[in-house]
Design a protein around this motif. Structure first.
Motif, mmCIF file in Angstrom:
data_model
loop_
_atom_site.group_PDB
_atom_site.id
_atom_site.type_symbol
_atom_site.label_atom_id
_atom_site.label_comp_id
_atom_site.label_asym_id
_atom_site.label_seq_id
_atom_site.Cartn_x
_atom_site.Cartn_y
_atom_site.Cartn_z
ATOM 1 N N MET A 188 34.233 68.777 54.761
ATOM 2 C CA MET A 188 33.334 68.007 55.618
ATOM 3 C C MET A 188 34.121 67.033 56.495
ATOM 4 S SD MET A 188 30.482 67.096 56.924
ATOM 5 C CE MET A 188 29.162 67.827 55.986
ATOM 6 N N GLU A 189 35.044 66.286 55.894
ATOM 7 C CA GLU A 189 35.797 65.282 56.655
ATOM 8 C C GLU A 189 36.642 65.901 57.766
ATOM 9 O OE1 GLU A 189 36.410 61.914 53.147
ATOM 10 O OE2 GLU A 189 38.146 63.002 53.899
ATOM 11 N N GLU A 190 37.288 67.028 57.476
ATOM 12 C CA GLU A 190 38.258 67.580 58.419
ATOM 13 C C GLU A 190 37.690 68.604 59.402
ATOM 14 O OE1 GLU A 190 41.724 68.875 56.275
ATOM 15 O OE2 GLU A 190 42.073 66.869 55.462
ATOM 16 N N THR A 191 36.490 69.166 59.078
ATOM 17 C CA THR A 191 35.916 70.174 59.977
ATOM 18 C C THR A 191 34.463 69.902 60.338
ATOM 19 O OG1 THR A 191 35.047 71.649 58.253
ATOM 20 C CG2 THR A 191 37.371 71.961 58.921
ATOM 21 N N GLY A 192 33.764 69.067 59.557
ATOM 22 C CA GLY A 192 32.327 68.894 59.732
ATOM 23 C C GLY A 192 31.545 70.014 59.078
#
Length: 160
Positions: free
Chosen positions: A70-74
């Motif tokens: 989630m943090e690095e790609t959404g």
């Protein structure tokens, strides 16, 4: 079990057994698929790579994997499964990392992608990834090769 050296000539030991080196690894790496394409991220310093990172306090490795995606790609994880674990024996000590395979349900734009520039989608991993300077060193050792082979041939999960 496989043994080889990584991009920086550190010794790597990879196993597809169930947590052979540690029940509580401190690092995760997630091979992601979204809409029949590979979902990676572009690290601001290292280049294009699959998402990953450190397990935080009071967090399981799998929870860390979902958070890092989630943090690095959404990306919102639809399904995730453990596939391997490896140890890198470097100059600063040993790092143990779980590898997961995740299918992504949807991508949501983020205000920040932390140390990355956000999602990168590709149809296939380039054959020359080891020599391609756009890609991170993390993509250049045999962990990726063996894990992709495992995902493609494993009949117990949702490998692409």
């Amino acid at each position: 079990m496989y043994r080889f050296t990584d991009y920086y000539r550190n010794e790597v030991t990879l196993s597809f057994d169930n947590h052979p080196f540690s029940r509580n690894p401190k690092h995760v790496w997630i091979i992601c698929c979204y809409r029949n394409k590979w979902l990676l991220t572009k690290h601001k310093e290292r280049g294009i790579e699959f998402p990953g990172g450190k397990v935080e306090k009071n967090e399981t490795a799998q929870e860390a994997a979902v958070r890092e995606v989630m943090e690095e790609t959404g990306g919102t994880v639809k399904s995730i499964r453990y596939i391997a674990q490896y140890i890198v024996a470097g100059k600063g000590g040993k790092i143990t990392k779980n590898v997961y395979f995740a299918t992504i349900d949807k991508l949501m734009p983020q205000d920040t992608y932390y140390e990355t520039e956000g999602p990168v989608q590709i149809s296939s991993i380039p054959m020359n990834v080891k020599r391609n300077m756009q890609y991170s060193f993390i993509m250049k050792d045999d962990v990726l090769k063996y894990c992709l082979t495992f995902i493609r041939t494993d009949k117990t999960g949702d490998g692409e």
